[in-house]
Design an enzyme around this catalytic site. Structure first.
Site, PDB file in Angstrom:
ATOM      1  N   LYS A 156      46.410  52.954  74.863  1.00 51.07           N
ATOM      2  CA  LYS A 156      45.709  52.635  73.497  1.00 51.07           C
ATOM      3  C   LYS A 156      45.271  50.874  73.634  1.00 51.07           C
ATOM      4  O   LYS A 156      43.998  50.621  73.236  1.00 51.07           O
ATOM      5  CB  LYS A 156      46.643  52.439  72.295  1.00 51.07           C
ATOM      6  N   TYR A 176      51.832  55.126  76.426  1.00 52.73           N
ATOM      7  CA  TYR A 176      51.219  55.339  75.261  1.00 52.73           C
ATOM      8  C   TYR A 176      50.355  54.090  74.701  1.00 52.73           C
ATOM      9  O   TYR A 176      49.235  53.821  74.675  1.00 52.73           O
ATOM     10  CB  TYR A 176      51.966  55.583  74.088  1.00 52.73           C
ATOM     11  N   THR A 219      46.549  50.923  67.231  1.00 50.90           N
ATOM     12  CA  THR A 219      47.900  50.709  66.912  1.00 50.90           C
ATOM     13  C   THR A 219      48.381  49.228  67.130  1.00 50.90           C
ATOM     14  O   THR A 219      47.921  48.650  68.052  1.00 50.90           O
ATOM     15  CB  THR A 219      49.035  51.636  67.868  1.00 50.90           C
ATOM     16  N   ASP A 220      49.313  48.961  66.397  1.00 44.94           N
ATOM     17  CA  ASP A 220      49.994  47.431  66.515  1.00 44.94           C
ATOM     18  C   ASP A 220      50.829  47.466  67.635  1.00 44.94           C
ATOM     19  O   ASP A 220      51.072  46.455  68.125  1.00 44.94           O
ATOM     20  CB  ASP A 220      50.809  46.953  65.137  1.00 44.94           C
ATOM     21  N   GLU A 221      51.072  48.757  68.438  1.00 37.67           N
ATOM     22  CA  GLU A 221      51.840  48.558  69.518  1.00 37.67           C
ATOM     23  C   GLU A 221      51.256  48.048  70.600  1.00 37.67           C
ATOM     24  O   GLU A 221      51.757  47.588  71.810  1.00 37.67           O
ATOM     25  CB  GLU A 221      52.194  49.964  69.896  1.00 37.67           C
TER      26      GLU A 221
HETATM   27  P1  NAD Z   1      48.391  63.078  66.222  1.00 35.76           P
HETATM   28  O1  NAD Z   1      49.131  63.215  67.244  1.00 35.76           O
HETATM   29  O2  NAD Z   1      49.218  63.558  64.814  1.00 35.76           O
HETATM   30  O3  NAD Z   1      47.283  63.562  66.016  1.00 35.76           O
HETATM   31  C1  NAD Z   1      46.187  63.569  67.345  1.00 35.76           C
HETATM   32  C2  NAD Z   1      45.168  64.803  67.220  1.00 35.76           C
HETATM   33  O4  NAD Z   1      44.045  64.490  68.067  1.00 35.76           O
HETATM   34  C3  NAD Z   1      45.666  66.110  67.175  1.00 35.76           C
HETATM   35  O5  NAD Z   1      44.847  66.800  66.168  1.00 35.76           O
HETATM   36  C4  NAD Z   1      45.081  66.244  68.657  1.00 35.76           C
HETATM   37  O6  NAD Z   1      44.719  67.942  68.665  1.00 35.76           O
HETATM   38  C5  NAD Z   1      43.928  65.864  68.722  1.00 35.76           C
HETATM   39  N1  NAD Z   1      43.660  65.361  70.265  1.00 35.76           N
HETATM   40  C6  NAD Z   1      44.516  64.883  71.291  1.00 35.76           C
HETATM   41  N2  NAD Z   1      43.513  64.859  72.436  1.00 35.76           N
HETATM   42  C7  NAD Z   1      42.536  65.401  72.097  1.00 35.76           C
HETATM   43  C8  NAD Z   1      41.197  65.578  73.185  1.00 35.76           C
HETATM   44  N3  NAD Z   1      41.469  65.164  74.377  1.00 35.76           N
HETATM   45  N4  NAD Z   1      40.177  65.749  72.595  1.00 35.76           N
HETATM   46  C9  NAD Z   1      40.026  66.083  71.203  1.00 35.76           C
HETATM   47  N5  NAD Z   1      41.145  66.093  70.303  1.00 35.76           N
HETATM   48  C10 NAD Z   1      42.265  65.605  70.710  1.00 35.76           C
HETATM   49  O7  NAD Z   1      48.406  61.519  65.973  1.00 35.76           O
HETATM   50  P2  NAD Z   1      48.136  60.588  64.566  1.00 35.76           P
HETATM   51  O8  NAD Z   1      49.549  59.893  64.606  1.00 35.76           O
HETATM   52  O9  NAD Z   1      47.434  61.250  63.581  1.00 35.76           O
HETATM   53  O10 NAD Z   1      47.353  59.438  65.311  1.00 35.76           O
HETATM   54  C11 NAD Z   1      45.993  59.178  64.933  1.00 35.76           C
HETATM   55  C12 NAD Z   1      45.219  58.046  65.844  1.00 35.76           C
HETATM   56  O11 NAD Z   1      46.012  56.787  64.914  1.00 35.76           O
HETATM   57  C13 NAD Z   1      45.585  57.623  67.245  1.00 35.76           C
HETATM   58  O12 NAD Z   1      44.716  57.235  67.804  1.00 35.76           O
HETATM   59  C14 NAD Z   1      46.783  56.837  67.064  1.00 35.76           C
HETATM   60  O13 NAD Z   1      46.952  55.842  68.123  1.00 35.76           O
HETATM   61  C15 NAD Z   1      46.644  55.862  65.902  1.00 35.76           C
HETATM   62  N6  NAD Z   1      47.686  55.252  65.028  1.00 35.76           N
HETATM   63  C16 NAD Z   1      48.957  56.143  64.763  1.00 35.76           C
HETATM   64  C17 NAD Z   1      49.814  55.346  64.062  1.00 35.76           C
HETATM   65  C18 NAD Z   1      50.777  56.387  63.540  1.00 35.76           C
HETATM   66  O14 NAD Z   1      51.940  55.726  63.038  1.00 35.76           O
HETATM   67  N7  NAD Z   1      51.193  57.702  63.854  1.00 35.76           N
HETATM   68  C19 NAD Z   1      49.825  54.128  63.901  1.00 35.76           C
HETATM   69  C20 NAD Z   1      48.733  53.170  64.190  1.00 35.76           C
HETATM   70  C21 NAD Z   1      47.744  54.276  65.022  1.00 35.76           C
HETATM   71  O1  TDX Z   2      64.462  60.909  66.607  1.00 37.45           O
HETATM   72  C1  TDX Z   2      63.989  59.833  66.736  1.00 37.45           C
HETATM   73  N1  TDX Z   2      65.141  58.810  66.486  1.00 37.45           N
HETATM   74  C2  TDX Z   2      64.748  57.517  66.368  1.00 37.45           C
HETATM   75  O2  TDX Z   2      65.426  56.457  66.238  1.00 37.45           O
HETATM   76  C3  TDX Z   2      62.665  59.296  66.892  1.00 37.45           C
HETATM   77  C4  TDX Z   2      61.602  60.300  66.931  1.00 37.45           C
HETATM   78  C5  TDX Z   2      62.201  57.809  66.844  1.00 37.45           C
HETATM   79  N2  TDX Z   2      63.306  56.907  66.595  1.00 37.45           N
HETATM   80  C6  TDX Z   2      62.998  55.608  66.547  1.00 37.45           C
HETATM   81  C7  TDX Z   2      62.265  55.173  67.726  1.00 37.45           C
HETATM   82  C8  TDX Z   2      61.229  54.013  67.139  1.00 37.45           C
HETATM   83  O3  TDX Z   2      61.964  53.013  66.958  1.00 37.45           O
HETATM   84  O4  TDX Z   2      62.422  55.463  65.477  1.00 37.45           O
HETATM   85  C9  TDX Z   2      61.063  54.810  65.491  1.00 37.45           C
HETATM   86  C10 TDX Z   2      59.871  55.332  65.206  1.00 37.45           C
HETATM   87  O5  TDX Z   2      59.759  56.303  66.026  1.00 37.45           O
HETATM   88  P1  TDX Z   2      58.318  56.992  66.278  1.00 37.45           P
HETATM   89  O6  TDX Z   2      58.159  57.919  65.077  1.00 37.45           O
HETATM   90  O7  TDX Z   2      58.331  57.887  67.625  1.00 37.45           O
HETATM   91  O8  TDX Z   2      57.219  55.913  66.346  1.00 37.45           O
HETATM   92  P2  TDX Z   2      56.601  54.828  67.321  1.00 37.45           P
HETATM   93  O9  TDX Z   2      57.445  55.015  68.595  1.00 37.45           O
HETATM   94  O10 TDX Z   2      57.083  53.417  66.529  1.00 37.45           O
HETATM   95  O11 TDX Z   2      55.247  54.880  67.437  1.00 37.45           O
HETATM   96  C11 TDX Z   2      54.576  55.397  65.898  1.00 37.45           C
HETATM   97  O12 TDX Z   2      53.757  54.268  65.572  1.00 37.45           O
HETATM   98  C12 TDX Z   2      52.783  53.521  65.991  1.00 37.45           C
HETATM   99  C13 TDX Z   2      53.451  56.264  66.163  1.00 37.45           C
HETATM  100  O13 TDX Z   2      53.926  57.475  67.010  1.00 37.45           O
HETATM  101  C14 TDX Z   2      52.252  55.783  67.338  1.00 37.45           C
HETATM  102  O14 TDX Z   2      51.243  56.788  67.394  1.00 37.45           O
HETATM  103  C15 TDX Z   2      51.826  54.738  66.578  1.00 37.45           C
HETATM  104  O15 TDX Z   2      50.745  53.768  67.366  1.00 37.45           O
END
Ligand code: NAD
Ligand code: TDX
Length: 334
Positions: free
Chosen positions: A151, A147, A120-122
């Site tokens: 990461k 988190y 992630t960019d975080e």
């Molecule tokens: P998500 O929470 O939707 O899915 C995570 C999956 O991993 C789930 O299916 C869960 O059951 C599985 N999991 C969790 N712990 C586990 C374990 N110990 N063993 C096996 N499986 C396990 O997450 P996502 O949003 O799809 O994110 C996927 C990846 O992308 C993560 O590594 C996250 O850090 C990265 N990422 C997410 C975002 C975003 O915006 N969501 C952005 C950048 C990077």
């Molecule tokens: O109810 C809400 N109201 C609100 O204002 C929620 C759930 C979030 N927010 C804000 C918080 C953040 O500024 O919206 C923005 C996005 O929130 P999230 O969806 O929780 O994402 P963020 O915390 O930015 O992280 C996401 O992007 C990077 C993913 O969850 C991560 O897994 C990924 O690495």
């Protein structure tokens, strides 16, 4: 090619499986997923008969050793992924994101298997609203939350395993994804499903925080570009120039769903809330020739709204529990 996809029942991992099967008919996929609260086999509906699904933990060394030994490529999506949960209880983040990644790295090292690490960019912390610089591959790590720090730690493990043990790995750091099959705890699906339920969207603080939105399919084509053409040991940032602040996203969702744009609540802000993320993806574009396909955020948002309207059976089982958890920590402040 035998591909082991960890976290393939989650948001991005399941979209990766659907995209890969559609574009690469020769791909043989095994999904390893623990089916935590964030994973559901329903995200793999339509493809379950084309893949091997293994329910299990990425920190289970014996299981991971066997599955990695059978693979040509590991794409590692599995993680605890939600910042708010990491503030309430950091332990599963340490266990899965650090110990789980360590377990996979030891297996790919032993079996000499190509590994792509999804991050992630975080890990870079946050930017001021008026900072002209965006995150790039050379930005120093400075994570804010449990988190993002786990990461960041997992990325550093990968870098060390590349340098010390010659592991064949690449890393991608992507910005905020949106699209189908995202858990309703996350910002965009939470607000869409709230509006469907007749509940006002919930905005943290003033809503001026900026996220750099990218469609999940663009993230996954970026991952494939890196697997296909990336240099071993290197990191690539994935982003689609999608900076929007949260209050604008909420207003867009309300408008696109036929409601008044002011019809939302401000709620308790997130502790340590990162202000702004912004990605400079020049390297991925110029070196690997990747381009995003979803360039208009509002039309991508409309398609996502339509998906949640059409797939209530997918999200309904997780909605009440998610909102109950939020209700215990968040109050309307205005
Ligand atoms: P998500 O929470 O939707 O899915 C995570 C999956 O991993 C789930 O299916 C869960 O059951 C599985 N999991 C969790 N712990 C586990 C374990 N110990 N063993 C096996 N499986 C396990 O997450 P996502 O949003 O799809 O994110 C996927 C990846 O992308 C993560 O590594 C996250 O850090 C990265 N990422 C997410 C975002 C975003 O915006 N969501 C952005 C950048 C990077
Ligand atoms: O109810 C809400 N109201 C609100 O204002 C929620 C759930 C979030 N927010 C804000 C918080 C953040 O500024 O919206 C923005 C996005 O929130 P999230 O969806 O929780 O994402 P963020 O915390 O930015 O992280 C996401 O992007 C990077 C993913 O969850 C991560 O897994 C990924 O690495």
């Amino acid at each position: 090619m035998q591909i082991l996809v960890t976290g393939g029942a989650g948001f991005i991992g399941s979209n990766f499986v659907h995209l890969t099967l559609a574009q690469r008919p020769d791909a043989q996929i095994t999904v390893l997923d623990a089916l935590t609260y964030a994973g559901t086999k329903a995200s793999l509906d339509g493809v379950l008969d084309k893949i091997t699904f293994v329910e299990g933990d990425i920190a289970d060394a014996e299981l991971v050793d066997r599955l990695v030994g059978e693979a040509d490529l590991v794409v590692h999506f599995a993680a605890e992924s939600h910042n708010d949960n990491s503030l309430a209880n950091p332990w599963p983040f340490v266990q899965t994101n650090l110990i789980g990644t360590y377990t996979l790295l030891e297996a790919v090292r032993k079996h000499n298997v190509r590994y792509h690490h999804v991050s992630t960019d975080e890990v870079y912390g946050d930017l001021e609203l008026d900072d002209p610089e965006r995150f790039s591959e050379s930005t120093p790590y400075n994570p804010s939350s449990p988190y993002s720090s786990t990461k960041a730690g997992s990325d550093l493990l990968v870098r060390a395993w590349v340098r010390s043990f010659g592991v064949q790995a690449t890393i991608s750091n992507c910005s905020n994804n949106y699209g189908p099959r995202q858990h309703v705890e996350k910002f965009i699906p939470r607000q869409i499903t709230n509006v469907i339920d007749g509940v006002r969207p919930k905005l943290y603080g003033a809503g001026l925080n900026v996220r750099d939105w990218i469609h999940v399919d663009d993230h996954n084509t970026g991952v494939w570009a890196i697997i296909d053409r990336g240099q071993i040991g290197e990191t690539y940032l994935i982003g689609a120039d999608g900076e929007v602040n949260n209050v604008t996203v909420v207003r867009d969702i309300l408008e696109l769903m036929g409601k008044s744009a002011g019809d939302f609540d401000h709620v308790t802000d997130r502790a340590g809330h990162d202000l702004r993320y912004a990605i400079d993806s020049t390297r991925l574009r110029t070196e690997l020739g990747w381009e995003p396909q979803y360039r208009d955020f509002r039309s991508g948002l409309q398609a996502t709204i339509d998906w949640y309207k059409d797939n209530e059976a997918w999200w309904r089982p997780m909605k009440a529990e998610t909102e109950a958890k939020y209700a215990s920590t968040q109050q309307v402040v205005q």
